[in-house]
Design a protein around this motif. Structure first.
Motif, mmCIF file in Angstrom:
data_model
loop_
_atom_site.group_PDB
_atom_site.id
_atom_site.type_symbol
_atom_site.label_atom_id
_atom_site.label_comp_id
_atom_site.label_asym_id
_atom_site.label_seq_id
_atom_site.Cartn_x
_atom_site.Cartn_y
_atom_site.Cartn_z
ATOM 1 N N SER A 186 6.365 3.024 4.804
ATOM 2 C CA SER A 186 6.429 2.279 6.062
ATOM 3 C C SER A 186 5.991 0.837 5.825
ATOM 4 N N GLU A 187 6.304 -0.019 6.775
ATOM 5 C CA GLU A 187 5.993 -1.441 6.653
ATOM 6 C C GLU A 187 4.493 -1.670 6.425
ATOM 7 N N GLY A 188 4.177 -2.373 5.368
ATOM 8 C CA GLY A 188 2.786 -2.687 5.055
ATOM 9 C C GLY A 188 2.034 -1.572 4.360
ATOM 10 N N GLY A 189 2.654 -0.411 4.214
ATOM 11 C CA GLY A 189 1.972 0.735 3.609
ATOM 12 C C GLY A 189 1.618 0.517 2.157
ATOM 13 N N ASP A 190 2.546 -0.065 1.398
ATOM 14 C CA ASP A 190 2.265 -0.301 -0.021
ATOM 15 C C ASP A 190 1.141 -1.310 -0.207
ATOM 16 N N LYS A 191 1.140 -2.354 0.616
ATOM 17 C CA LYS A 191 0.083 -3.366 0.541
ATOM 18 C C LYS A 191 -1.269 -2.770 0.943
ATOM 19 N N ALA A 192 -1.270 -1.934 1.974
ATOM 20 C CA ALA A 192 -2.510 -1.288 2.422
ATOM 21 C C ALA A 192 -3.052 -0.359 1.340
ATOM 22 N N LEU A 193 -2.177 0.412 0.710
ATOM 23 C CA LEU A 193 -2.599 1.330 -0.350
ATOM 24 C C LEU A 193 -3.197 0.566 -1.531
ATOM 25 N N MET A 194 -2.513 -0.474 -1.974
ATOM 26 C CA MET A 194 -3.011 -1.252 -3.106
ATOM 27 C C MET A 194 -4.304 -1.993 -2.745
ATOM 28 N N SER A 195 -4.436 -2.391 -1.483
ATOM 29 C CA SER A 195 -5.670 -3.043 -1.040
ATOM 30 C C SER A 195 -6.838 -2.068 -1.083
ATOM 31 N N LEU A 196 -6.601 -0.838 -0.631
ATOM 32 C CA LEU A 196 -7.636 0.190 -0.694
ATOM 33 C C LEU A 196 -8.015 0.470 -2.150
ATOM 34 N N ALA A 197 -7.018 0.604 -3.006
ATOM 35 C CA ALA A 197 -7.282 0.840 -4.436
ATOM 36 C C ALA A 197 -8.083 -0.322 -5.029
ATOM 37 N N ALA A 198 -7.727 -1.547 -4.666
ATOM 38 C CA ALA A 198 -8.441 -2.720 -5.183
ATOM 39 C C ALA A 198 -9.897 -2.732 -4.724
ATOM 40 N N LEU A 199 -10.139 -2.384 -3.461
ATOM 41 C CA LEU A 199 -11.522 -2.324 -2.967
ATOM 42 C C LEU A 199 -12.358 -1.351 -3.796
ATOM 43 N N ILE A 200 -11.782 -0.215 -4.118
ATOM 44 C CA ILE A 200 -12.498 0.802 -4.895
ATOM 45 C C ILE A 200 -12.710 0.338 -6.331
ATOM 46 N N VAL A 201 -11.669 -0.237 -6.934
ATOM 47 C CA VAL A 201 -11.785 -0.701 -8.320
ATOM 48 C C VAL A 201 -12.778 -1.861 -8.420
ATOM 49 N N LYS A 202 -12.815 -2.725 -7.398
ATOM 50 C CA LYS A 202 -13.774 -3.840 -7.409
ATOM 51 C C LYS A 202 -15.212 -3.332 -7.431
ATOM 52 N N VAL A 203 -15.472 -2.228 -6.743
ATOM 53 C CA VAL A 203 -16.809 -1.620 -6.774
ATOM 54 C C VAL A 203 -17.095 -1.111 -8.178
#
Length: 128
Positions: free
Chosen positions: A91-108
């Motif tokens: 869905s629209e924005g879903g890929d960006k939201a998923l990668m953003s969530l992954a980035a938040l976790i990896v940044k930690v």
């Protein structure tokens, strides 16, 4: 991918919030702070589910022990999160939201996120 890891956390939460907001119908558009808050609330609500999946994932464990670095870990985290179906990447924005969530976790950091020895510290690759 490096851009995501260098993005401010609020921008990453905003991408998640925008994905969630576009799926709902409201009387007036929310403010940026409301969108960020929505992203943070959602990530917090599903934290236990994400934590369990990521910290028990063999794929994330292999990536964590791979000398190739952060891009491999980010891809493994995103792949593991995709399997949870918490975000519709089609869905629209879903890929960006998923990668953003992954980035938040990896940044930690996976070590900090999961705790010592997780996921599968020292996991060996099974070939054939």
């Amino acid at each position: 991918m490096a851009d995501l890891l260098e993005s401010p956390d609020d921008d990453l939460y905003a991408a998640i919030g925008e994905y969630l907001v576009q799926k709902s119908v409201g009387a007036r558009p929310p403010t940026r702070s409301q969108i960020i808050a929505r992203g943070k609330e959602w990530a917090s609500k599903f934290h236990a589910e994400f934590h369990k999946a990521l910290c028990e994932s063999k794929l994330v464990g292999y990536a964590r022990n791979n000398p190739s670095g952060t891009a491999i870990i980010l891809a493994a985290v995103a792949s593991t999160l995709t399997k949870l179906n918490a975000i519709d990447v089609e869905s629209e924005g879903g890929d960006k939201a998923l990668m953003s969530l992954a980035a938040l976790i990896v940044k930690v950091g996976i070590d900090k996120y999961c705790g010592p020895g997780k996921p599968n510290k020292g996991a060996k690759r099974r070939d054939g």
